[in-house]
Scaffold this motif. Structure first.
Motif, PDB file in Angstrom:
ATOM      1  N   ALA A  66      62.201  57.548  45.267  1.00 22.60           N
ATOM      2  CA  ALA A  66      62.246  59.013  45.329  1.00 22.60           C
ATOM      3  C   ALA A  66      60.912  59.542  44.844  1.00 22.60           C
ATOM      4  CB  ALA A  66      63.385  59.550  44.469  1.00 22.60           C
ATOM      5  N   LYS A  67      60.602  60.777  45.201  1.00 27.96           N
ATOM      6  CA  LYS A  67      59.441  61.479  44.651  1.00 27.96           C
ATOM      7  C   LYS A  67      59.985  62.496  43.653  1.00 27.96           C
ATOM      8  CE  LYS A  67      55.589  61.528  45.651  1.00 27.96           C
ATOM      9  NZ  LYS A  67      54.776  62.102  46.726  1.00 27.96           N
ATOM     10  N   VAL A  68      59.383  62.573  42.482  1.00 29.46           N
ATOM     11  CA  VAL A  68      59.964  63.396  41.418  1.00 29.46           C
ATOM     12  C   VAL A  68      60.028  64.863  41.824  1.00 29.46           C
ATOM     13  CG1 VAL A  68      57.838  63.828  40.101  1.00 29.46           C
ATOM     14  CG2 VAL A  68      60.041  63.718  38.917  1.00 29.46           C
ATOM     15  N   ASP A  69      59.004  65.365  42.534  1.00 28.64           N
ATOM     16  CA  ASP A  69      59.042  66.781  42.917  1.00 28.64           C
ATOM     17  C   ASP A  69      60.220  67.057  43.850  1.00 28.64           C
ATOM     18  OD1 ASP A  69      57.757  65.199  44.830  1.00 28.64           O
ATOM     19  OD2 ASP A  69      56.508  66.835  45.568  1.00 28.64           O
ATOM     20  N   GLU A  70      60.441  66.158  44.795  1.00 23.92           N
ATOM     21  CA  GLU A  70      61.548  66.350  45.745  1.00 23.92           C
ATOM     22  C   GLU A  70      62.901  66.212  45.055  1.00 23.92           C
ATOM     23  OE1 GLU A  70      59.176  64.280  49.483  1.00 23.92           O
ATOM     24  OE2 GLU A  70      61.238  63.678  49.076  1.00 23.92           O
ATOM     25  N   LEU A  71      62.987  65.268  44.116  1.00 23.78           N
ATOM     26  CA  LEU A  71      64.279  65.040  43.448  1.00 23.78           C
ATOM     27  C   LEU A  71      64.635  66.220  42.530  1.00 23.78           C
ATOM     28  CD1 LEU A  71      66.665  63.180  43.122  1.00 23.78           C
ATOM     29  CD2 LEU A  71      65.367  61.804  41.498  1.00 23.78           C
ATOM     30  N   ALA A 123      55.275  70.509  44.565  1.00 27.74           N
ATOM     31  CA  ALA A 123      54.363  69.529  45.180  1.00 27.74           C
ATOM     32  C   ALA A 123      52.999  69.624  44.500  1.00 27.74           C
ATOM     33  CB  ALA A 123      54.252  69.808  46.665  1.00 27.74           C
ATOM     34  N   ASN A 124      52.412  68.484  44.285  1.00 21.87           N
ATOM     35  CA  ASN A 124      51.062  68.383  43.698  1.00 21.87           C
ATOM     36  C   ASN A 124      50.974  68.748  42.219  1.00 21.87           C
ATOM     37  OD1 ASN A 124      50.159  67.636  46.237  1.00 21.87           O
ATOM     38  ND2 ASN A 124      49.921  69.784  46.815  1.00 21.87           N
ATOM     39  N   ARG A 125      52.064  69.021  41.578  1.00 18.77           N
ATOM     40  CA  ARG A 125      52.025  69.237  40.114  1.00 18.77           C
ATOM     41  C   ARG A 125      52.410  67.951  39.429  1.00 18.77           C
ATOM     42  NH1 ARG A 125      56.099  73.319  38.348  1.00 18.77           N
ATOM     43  NH2 ARG A 125      55.591  72.462  36.317  1.00 18.77           N
ATOM     44  N   ARG A 126      51.792  67.664  38.298  1.00 20.61           N
ATOM     45  CA  ARG A 126      52.173  66.459  37.557  1.00 20.61           C
ATOM     46  C   ARG A 126      53.436  66.796  36.754  1.00 20.61           C
ATOM     47  NH1 ARG A 126      49.142  61.631  34.897  1.00 20.61           N
ATOM     48  NH2 ARG A 126      47.594  61.870  36.497  1.00 20.61           N
ATOM     49  N   LEU A 127      54.536  66.222  37.131  1.00 22.16           N
ATOM     50  CA  LEU A 127      55.825  66.603  36.543  1.00 22.16           C
ATOM     51  C   LEU A 127      56.340  65.574  35.543  1.00 22.16           C
ATOM     52  CD1 LEU A 127      57.461  67.820  39.853  1.00 22.16           C
ATOM     53  CD2 LEU A 127      56.711  69.254  37.970  1.00 22.16           C
TER      54      LEU A 127
END
Ligand code: BMA
Length: 337
Positions: A322-327, A8-12
């Motif tokens: 979707a959110k990339v961190d969650e996926l 969470a909160n990291r630019r992925l």
């Protein structure tokens, strides 16, 4: 104890920002990693006067708005691809006429059997389109490009028949272009694994590598790459479809995998459960029941938002988020590998 999301909160996402990405927050009661747009389907089957159905289709950001290439089966049930444009990625105008490609060699360019399941990929200086192309009546990977969604140029077929689900990577990898594909047969292929091929020039493809194959349950009959892979700090995020053979026919769902950034045929994680499967009425009822078939994803690197476009029941087009961190977290925590 509440689970924490390490990402969470990291630019992925490694890629541009897209502040106007179509978006809707996850409903509070949704327990899934991917959720649907509340006003699905975004494209009805009859958006153009000639369309029987508009489904497995690809969209990209274009000049501050959106453009795309859409699979429109016509009322003669010919499989065609049409261009389209949108202000917001949700409300689309789709051309009533199929794309007419400009080509050098009629042997390759002439319409024959159909063009379907397009993907669009921004690569270096233009938008490349890959699709399932009829060559002398047999499916293989057609390729073309456009700079402006006005003129479209057709290139050589990438592979010999029989092949489907050709998906380009959005940059060179180790100095070569890369493409995923799924060797198949002439019909409704009852098998299929994903392979990687590379090319120095987008014409000659070789050094083919096995990426991944069928697995249990929802992906036990065949699998195929979906949207252009998304480059992330954790690897290439590949959304793909998988097929189960039920007593009533094929069921198409989708999952996610993380591929090594430099050697994309090396799979680090892949989901054991699906991330989306046909459950809504418009996914379960249509010309081909029980199909979700993703072909495109928009991404915003600033927020990690992903908007996935998918064909539903071979009839209409849906949008999911979707959110990339969650996926990524879901893919790692629920991996088969
Ligand atoms: C596949 C392709 C897709 C289609 C799917 C389900 O083989 O032909 O275009 O969505 O079958 O019918």
């Amino acid at each position: 104890m509440a689970k924490t999301n390490k990402n969470a909160n990291r630019r992925l996402i490694i890629g541009p920002e897209l502040p106007n990405i179509p978006w809707e927050e996850k409903p509070n009661d949704c327990k899934d990693v991917v959720w649907r747009y509340s006003r699905n389907p975004v494209i009805p089957r009859d958006l153009t006067a000639t369309s029987n159905s508009i489904f497995n289709s690809a969209v990209v950001p274009y000049k501050g708005k959106f453009a795309g290439v859409f699979r429109c089966d016509d009322k003669r049930r010919r499989m065609q691809i049409h261009k389209g444009q949108s202000e917001d990625g949700i409300n689309w105008e789709i051309s009533a006429e199929p794309i007419e490609f400009i080509y050098d060699d009629p042997e390759i360019g002439e319409f024959n059997y159909g063009r379907y399941d397009p993907r669009v990929c921004w690569l270096e200086d233009r938008y490349y389109i890959t699709w399932c192309n009829g060559y002398k009546g047999h499916p293989t990977i057609g390729m073309g490009y456009t700079y402006d969604f006005e003129k479209f140029y057709q290139m050589e077929n990438a592979f010999l028949p029989f092949n489907r689900n050709g998906v380009l990577f959005p940059r060179k990898i180790r100095g070569k272009y890369g493409m995923l594909s799924r060797p198949s047969d002439d019909g409704h292929t009852p098998f299929g694994d994903i392979y990687y091929s590379e090319s120095p020039d987008l014409c000659y493809w070789g050094r083919h590598r096995y990426v991944m194959g069928r697995a249990e349950g929802w992906q036990s009959t065949k699998i195929g790459a979906g949207p252009t892979p998304i480059e992330t700090t954790e690897g290439w995020l590949m959304i793909y479809h998988g097929v189960l053979t039920s007593c009533n026919g094929f069921v198409y769902s989708a999952g996610a995998a993380l591929l090594d950034l430099d050697e994309p045929w090396k799979v680090m994680y892949r989901t054991a459960p699906y991330i989306i499967s046909p459950q809504k009425l418009y996914e379960c009822v249509g010309d081909v029941p029980n199909v979700v078939f993703p072909c495109a994803a928009l991404t915003d690197s600033a927020t990690g938002r992903i908007a996935i476009y998918y064909g539903a029941a071979d009839t209409v087009t849906g949008l999911a988020f979707a959110k990339v961190d969650e996926l990524i977290e879901f893919t790692k925590e629920n991996s088969l590998i």
